[in-house]
Design a protein around this motif. Structure first.
Motif, short mmCIF file in Angstrom:
data_model
loop_
_atom_site.label_atom_id
_atom_site.label_comp_id
_atom_site.label_asym_id
_atom_site.label_seq_id
_atom_site.Cartn_x
_atom_site.Cartn_y
_atom_site.Cartn_z
N GLU A 119 0.83 -1.20 0.00
CA GLU A 119 0.00 0.00 0.00
C GLU A 119 0.87 1.26 0.00
O GLU A 119 0.55 2.25 -0.67
CB GLU A 119 -0.94 0.01 1.20
CG GLU A 119 -1.89 1.20 1.18
CD GLU A 119 -3.02 1.08 2.18
OE1 GLU A 119 -3.79 2.06 2.30
OE2 GLU A 119 -3.15 0.03 2.83
N SER B 94 -7.58 3.17 -2.32
CA SER B 94 -7.85 2.12 -1.33
C SER B 94 -8.55 0.94 -2.00
O SER B 94 -8.24 -0.22 -1.72
CB SER B 94 -8.72 2.67 -0.19
OG SER B 94 -8.00 3.65 0.53
N ASP B 95 -9.50 1.24 -2.89
CA ASP B 95 -10.19 0.17 -3.62
C ASP B 95 -9.23 -0.60 -4.51
O ASP B 95 -9.27 -1.83 -4.57
CB ASP B 95 -11.32 0.76 -4.48
CG ASP B 95 -12.46 1.34 -3.64
OD1 ASP B 95 -12.56 0.97 -2.46
OD2 ASP B 95 -13.22 2.17 -4.18
N THR C 3 -6.97 -2.81 -2.39
CA THR C 3 -7.73 -3.98 -1.92
C THR C 3 -7.87 -5.00 -3.03
O THR C 3 -7.67 -6.21 -2.82
CB THR C 3 -9.13 -3.54 -1.42
OG1 THR C 3 -8.97 -2.64 -0.33
CG2 THR C 3 -9.94 -4.75 -0.97
N GLN C 4 -8.23 -4.53 -4.23
CA GLN C 4 -8.38 -5.44 -5.37
C GLN C 4 -7.05 -6.07 -5.76
O GLN C 4 -6.99 -7.25 -6.12
CB GLN C 4 -8.99 -4.68 -6.55
CG GLN C 4 -10.45 -4.30 -6.33
CD GLN C 4 -10.92 -3.20 -7.26
OE1 GLN C 4 -10.26 -2.86 -8.23
NE2 GLN C 4 -12.08 -2.63 -6.95
N ASP D 248 -6.30 -8.75 -3.22
CA ASP D 248 -7.15 -9.92 -3.48
C ASP D 248 -6.63 -10.70 -4.67
O ASP D 248 -6.61 -11.93 -4.69
CB ASP D 248 -8.61 -9.47 -3.74
CG ASP D 248 -9.31 -9.01 -2.46
OD1 ASP D 248 -8.80 -9.33 -1.37
OD2 ASP D 248 -10.35 -8.33 -2.57
#
Length: 199
Positions: free
Chosen positions: A90, A185-186, A189-190, A193
């Protein structure tokens, strides 16, 4: 009437001053707005003074691109100094997005010059060095079981394509700048994942 003649020499770091002003001009006017003569006028030195550091505009562009990759290298190295794999990833993503949005013209120049046949070997080497840290992070993630198996370069390229896409959307005005952090942030996260090993 008083007027100021351009200085024929410079007491400070002329090369550094030229690069700072060149980057400002790049941000304001693009590559076409850059000229060594105009830079000399802008910082108040004789029109021949910049040629002591840059033989021509191409050399100036190469120096700007090189500086950009060196800054990215520092940014990435700082992002992985502590924390978990996810926190480091991040950190790299947020740092890169910020750099790409604030320096979109420079970033475009960096990748254009990297692939120029006239750029020599120093520029591609600096680009490779800058991205060693993210690649090493993905390799460590694989070794620790946090990242899916596969070719590290391809996995890293896919992850960076997501970040670059978001940066391009924001810097072009397609996506609102005030939502950049939330959207990042999205994306992170993706990415996480997508990087996780499949059961």
């Amino acid at each position: 009437m008083t007027f100021t003649r351009p200085r024929s020499y410079h007491h400070g770091d002329l090369r550094g001053e030229l690069l700072v002003r060149a980057e400002e001009t790049l941000r304001e006017s693009g590559v076409d707005g850059l000229s060594l003569r105009q830079l000399a006028r802008d910082i108040g030195v004789s029109h021949g003074a910049p040629s002591r550091h840059f033989r021509d505009k191409q050399a100036l562009l190469d120096a700007l691109a090189l500086s950009g990759f060196q800054r990215l290298d520092t940014l990435f190295s700082t992002a992985v100094l502590g924390g978990t794999f996810a926190e480091q990833l991040e950190g790299i993503a947020r740092g890169y997005l910020r750099f790409a949005i604030e320096n979109s013209a420079l970033l475009e120049l960096m990748f254009a010059r990297k692939h120029s046949p006239n750029a020599g070997t120093e520029l591609p080497a600096a680009a490779e060095a800058a991205f060693l840290t993210p690649v090493a992070l993905i390799a460590r993630g694989q070794a620790d079981g946090d990242v899916v198996a596969g070719d590290i370069q391809r996995i890293g390229l896919a992850a960076f394509a997501s970040m670059q896409g978001l940066a391009t959307f924001v810097s072009s005005g397609f996506a609102p700048a005030e939502l950049a952090e939330e959207m990042l942030s999205d994306v992170v996260t993706q990415m996480l994942d997508g990087l996780r090993p499949r059961s």
